[in-house]
Every structure is written in structure tokens, then in C-alpha cells.
Design an enzyme around this catalytic site. Structure first.
Site, PDB file in Angstrom:
ATOM      1  N   GLN A   1       0.818  -1.225   0.000  1.00 20.09           N
ATOM      2  CA  GLN A   1       0.000   0.000   0.000  1.00 20.09           C
ATOM      3  C   GLN A   1       0.845   1.265   0.000  1.00 20.09           C
ATOM      4  O   GLN A   1       0.296   2.367   0.007  1.00 20.09           O
ATOM      5  CB  GLN A   1      -0.955   0.011   1.203  1.00 20.09           C
TER       6      GLN A   1
ATOM      7  N   SER B   1       2.714  -5.227  -5.060  1.00 24.89           N
ATOM      8  CA  SER B   1       1.705  -5.912  -5.863  1.00 24.89           C
ATOM      9  C   SER B   1       1.238  -4.984  -6.989  1.00 24.89           C
ATOM     10  O   SER B   1       0.791  -3.860  -6.717  1.00 24.89           O
ATOM     11  CB  SER B   1       0.525  -6.279  -4.955  1.00 24.89           C
ATOM     12  N   GLY B   2       1.324  -5.473  -8.234  1.00 25.25           N
ATOM     13  CA  GLY B   2       1.041  -4.618  -9.391  1.00 25.25           C
ATOM     14  C   GLY B   2      -0.350  -4.005  -9.401  1.00 25.25           C
ATOM     15  O   GLY B   2      -0.511  -2.842  -9.760  1.00 25.25           O
ATOM     16  N   HIS B   3      -1.367  -4.789  -8.969  1.00 22.66           N
ATOM     17  CA  HIS B   3      -2.732  -4.285  -9.135  1.00 22.66           C
ATOM     18  C   HIS B   3      -3.087  -3.136  -8.193  1.00 22.66           C
ATOM     19  O   HIS B   3      -4.167  -2.558  -8.299  1.00 22.66           O
ATOM     20  CB  HIS B   3      -3.757  -5.432  -9.050  1.00 22.66           C
TER      21      HIS B   3
ATOM     22  N   THR C   1       7.395 -20.747 -15.496  1.00 24.21           N
ATOM     23  CA  THR C   1       7.683 -19.933 -16.682  1.00 24.21           C
ATOM     24  C   THR C   1       7.265 -18.487 -16.431  1.00 24.21           C
ATOM     25  O   THR C   1       6.156 -18.228 -15.953  1.00 24.21           O
ATOM     26  CB  THR C   1       6.939 -20.508 -17.907  1.00 24.21           C
TER      27      THR C   1
ATOM     28  N   CYS D   1     -10.544  -8.016   2.130  1.00 28.30           N
ATOM     29  CA  CYS D   1     -10.675  -9.374   2.639  1.00 28.30           C
ATOM     30  C   CYS D   1     -11.632  -9.461   3.813  1.00 28.30           C
ATOM     31  O   CYS D   1     -12.249 -10.488   4.035  1.00 28.30           O
ATOM     32  CB  CYS D   1      -9.320  -9.909   3.069  1.00 28.30           C
TER      33      CYS D   1
HETATM   34  N1  PLP Z   1      -0.546  -6.362   1.785  1.00 30.83           N
HETATM   35  C1  PLP Z   1      -1.379  -5.315   1.848  1.00 30.83           C
HETATM   36  C2  PLP Z   1      -1.060  -4.196   2.796  1.00 30.83           C
HETATM   37  C3  PLP Z   1      -2.536  -5.284   1.060  1.00 30.83           C
HETATM   38  O1  PLP Z   1      -3.357  -4.241   1.138  1.00 30.83           O
HETATM   39  C4  PLP Z   1      -2.801  -6.374   0.200  1.00 30.83           C
HETATM   40  C5  PLP Z   1      -4.036  -6.405  -0.600  1.00 30.83           C
HETATM   41  O2  PLP Z   1      -5.049  -5.813  -0.264  1.00 30.83           O
HETATM   42  C6  PLP Z   1      -1.881  -7.426   0.162  1.00 30.83           C
HETATM   43  C7  PLP Z   1      -0.777  -7.388   0.969  1.00 30.83           C
HETATM   44  C8  PLP Z   1      -2.105  -8.617  -0.714  1.00 30.83           C
HETATM   45  O3  PLP Z   1      -1.843  -8.289  -2.049  1.00 30.83           O
HETATM   46  P1  PLP Z   1      -2.415  -9.217  -3.210  1.00 30.83           P
HETATM   47  O4  PLP Z   1      -3.869  -8.962  -3.318  1.00 30.83           O
HETATM   48  O5  PLP Z   1      -1.660  -8.763  -4.436  1.00 30.83           O
HETATM   49  O6  PLP Z   1      -2.091 -10.603  -2.842  1.00 30.83           O
END
Ligand code: PLP
Length: 401
Positions: free
Chosen positions: A182, A202-204, A240, A328
Site C-alpha cells: 500500500q 503488488s502490481g494491481h 515460466t 478481505c
Molecule cells: N498487503 C497489503 C497491505 C494489502 O493491502 C494487500 C491487498 O489488499 C496485500 C498485501 C495482498 O496483495 P495481493 O492482493 O496482491 O495478494
């Protein structure tokens, strides 16, 4: 189609067109396996090399060999944590915080069941980490400390440089993993200046697609790979290579680096406008993070004596996307573990909403939310079972104006 006002960028972000344009050739004509010997694979293997350099520069790693591509932030965290402990079987004490993302917290709970001694460091009422508690917790048996750079629900920033100093001064062999999912793209990330051993992104979360992440492991840190198979990623992560997505995260990192100033000024200005607008228009709104230092795009606001889920449903009817906790935990009626760790009063914890902006958020969108939200809150207030308390709060606020 109804209007779409997307203020849930900590859950995921829109793919930037410029990222997609860079990826497309590798989804169409440049499909070679980057490990193959023939010339056809050169473009793919070179594109991966370039992406690795872009991630290196994004986090200021010393060497691009320290970058491992993964599938997501959760995989980066799992690889760093499990990989460190599998390599070093002698020390049995690990530390994290009470406000980590479930990809770290649930793993720590699993490790606790496997016999590790775990310390969960607390935060104050603004979400700021207790550094004295951390200092007291590190000892000669501490193998690993895992601490996020910025919190996904509140945006509160942890002082990683100071944390590293504390950890290393107590035990120079303890490894520090930082979940920067974040923080990446919102504030500058410098692993060398901040004494970070391992770091996950994390790319997204910064306008690349879902399904690609990266893990930094500095040259002095050894891990046992989580995914074993071929020799890709220097033997640290088999499978891969996902060339198009790796190209995508590389481009997204380059754009995020270029756009940092915009995040820190314009995105922050819009976030502050939204926040001040809500707090001044709505008497039962409170900023859950007080004066804590935060990433520029996030605001966590509690609406006292009402239910967040109901607010979200009304917002959704108007095309506005926000969240009542992390992606989550939303969907469960349990209040967020982060707000619980902060001791947010029970009157506000169930009505807390996270607003998270991005470079695509416009002034017009913020004005639209500020126009619609007071009516929504009035409606939800009117069916609250706490009418007496709401009236008292209203009287108090009016008296203070
Ligand atoms: N760490 C934090 C602080 C996050 O906010 C998130 C996703 O919400 C993650 C890890 C997990 O990332 P990913 O969804 O790419 O597994």
C-alpha cells in the site's frame, strides 16, 4: 450506464492504458518462452530484464538481481517469511504487528501453531506503531520482523528506517520484511536508505493488472524458495515467467515513479478536500486516524451510531464505490482487526468507511460525493436505534461551532 465513482483504490486499481499498451505485444505476437535459446525469445527475455531494472529503480535496490517476480503481494509476503524461516531453522521467535494484512497475520498464526513464539506489536488510537514495544520484543532468538510500510485500511505510514535501526541494534542478524503493497506508488520507497532486507509489492495496487507482484531480497539475505521447479528467477521462484504481466508491472512502476509528485500534491489535495468536506458537513463523522502521518490517497472515517454496510449500499446505488474495511474482511460482520487494534470506539467502528483515491480521481467526483453523502447519512441516521445519542452528538457539535 449509471455514473461510476471509484474510491476503492486500496482494494485494486484500474489498469493504466499505457501499461496495457506495453503488455499487448507480449500477449499477441511475442509469446516465446523467455528461457528458450532461439532469437524469437530475445524480445521476451529482454523485456523481463528491462522490467527488473524498472522495479530496481522504483524501490532503489542496489542490483536488479535482488528482484524476484511473483504472482501477487500475498505470494511476495509468503515467500519472504516462509523462505527466511526455512533457511534459518535455529531461531524460533518472530515479530509482526496487530494491524498487518491477512497475508502476513494468517501466516503468523499458522507459524504460531507450528511452534514459533510470536509477538504482535500494538498501535495507538491513531494507528501509529508502538516502537518501544517493538524495541522490547526483539532479542537474540528473533529470526524475522514483518512490518507493513503503510496500512491498507487507514493509510498510516510506519517509520521503516527507524524500525530497521531498532531491530538491527537489538540483533543484527534479524531479517526485516516490509509489506509495501500500500506504499508503492504513493510515497517514495528506498530499500537501501531504510535498511530493508526484503520488501513486497503488488502490481494491481498501482495500475498494473492483477496477477503480478515483486519481491526484493537483498544480496545478504538467504531464502529457501517457496515454489520449486525450473531455475527461473535465479532459482528463487520457479515457473515460466509471465512476460506480459512482468512487462506491465515494470511499466506501472515507471509511471508510478514519475507520478509520485502528483500523488503527494494533487491526490492528497483531493483526499483532504473529501475528508474536510465530510467532517464539516456531517456531525456524526470522525477521522479515525487523528493526526497520524498517512499515504496521500487514503481516508478512514467513522460515522457514529450507524452501520457501514448500509452506507455502502446507498453509496453503491449512486455509483460510488468505497469500502467498510479491507477487501478481505468486508463481507464479514466482524469489525476490522485494524480498527479494533486502534480501540476505535464501538460507536464508530461499525460505521467506518475507507475512501481511497487514485491518479484517476477527479475534482468533479469528489464534489459529487460531497453532494450526495450528507443525504445518505441523514437517511441511515434516521433508522439508527441510537436516536438519543445522535441528538446529543448533534447538540455537542452545534455548541462547539
Ligand atoms: N498487503 C497489503 C497491505 C494489502 O493491502 C494487500 C491487498 O489488499 C496485500 C498485501 C495482498 O496483495 P495481493 O492482493 O496482491 O495478494
Amino acid at each position: 450506464m449509471t455514473k461510476l465513482i471509484y474510491l476503492d483504490n486500496n482494494a485494486t486499481t484500474k489498469v493504466d492504458e499505457r501499461v496495457l499498451d506495453e503488455m499487448l505485444p507480449f500477449l499477441k505476437e511475442e509469446y516465446a518462452n523467455p528461457s528458450s535459446m532461439y532469437d524469437f525469445s530475445k524480445k521476451s527475455s529482454n523485456a523481463i530484464k528491462e522490467a527488473r531494472v524498472k522495479i530496481r529503480d522504483f524501490i532503489n535496490a542496489k542490483d536488479e538481481k535482488e528482484i524476484i517476480f511473483t504472482s501477487c503481494g500475498s505470494e511476495s509476503a509468503n515467500t519472504a517469511i516462509k523462505g527466511t524461516l526455512a533457511y534459518n531453522k535455529n531461531q524460533k521467535h518472530i515479530i509482526t504487528t496487530k494491524v498487518e494484512h491477512p497475508c502476513v497475520l494468517n501466516l503468523y498464526k499458522q507459524l504460531e501453531k507450528q511452534g514459533y513464539k510470536v509477538d504482535y506489536i500494538g498501535v495507538n488510537s491513531n494507528g501509529v506503531l508502538d516502537l518501544e514495544e517493538l524495541n522490547a520484543a526483539v532479542d537474540e532468538d528473533t529470526a524475522l520482523v514483518s512490518i507493513m510500510w503503510a496500512n491498507n485500511e487507514t493509510g498510516v505510514i510506519n517509520p521503516i528506517g527507524k524500525i530497521s535501526e531498532i531491530v538491527k541494534s537489538k540483533n543484527k542478524n534479524t531479517k526485516l520484511f516490509v509489506d509495501a503493497v500500500q506504499a508503492a506508488g504513493k510515497i517514495p520507497i528506498d530499500v537501501q536508505a531504510n535498511g530493508v532486507d526484503m520488501l513486497g509489492i503488488s502490481g494491481h495496487k498501482f495500475h498494473a493488472p492483477k496477477g503480478v507482484g515483486a519481491l526484493y531480497v537483498n544480496s545478504k539475505t538467504m531464502i529457501t524458495p517457496l515454489i520449486v521447479g525450473g531455475h527461473q528467477e535465479k532459482g528463487k521462484r520457479a515457473g515460466t515467467e509471465n512476460t506480459p504481466y512482468i512487462v506491465g508491472i515494470g511499466k506501472a512502476a515507471e509511471l508510478a515513479q514519475e507520478g509520485l509528485k502528483y500523488e503527494l500534491t494533487e491526490v492528497k489535495r483531493l483526499r483532504d478536500k473529501l475528508e474536510k468536506g465530510i467532517l464539516s458537513r456531517i456531525y456524526n463523522a470522525r477521522l479515525n486516524t487523528g493526526i497520524a502521518e498517512r499515504v496521500p490517497n487514503t481516508s478512514n472515517i467513522g460515522f457514529e451510531y450507524i452501520e457501514g454496510e448500509l452506507i455502502l449500499l446507498h453509496l453503491s446505488d449512486m455509483g460510488i464505490c468505497a469500502s467498510s474495511g479491507s477487501a478481505c474482511t468486508s463481507g464479514s460482520l466482524e469489525p476490522s482487526h485494524v480498527l479494533r487494534a486502534m480501540n476505535v470506539p464501538f460507536t464508530a467502528i461499525h460505521g467506518s468507511i475507507r475512501w481511497s483515491l487514485s491518479r484517476f480521481t477527479t475534482e468533479e467526483e469528489i464534489d459529487y460525493v460531497l453532494d450526495k453523502l450528507p443525504g445518505i447519512i441523514e437517511k441511515v441516521n434516521s433508522i439508527s436505534p441510537y436516536q438519543k445519542e445522535l441528538q446529543a452528538l448533534k447538540n455537542l457539535k452545534t455548541a462547539n461551532v
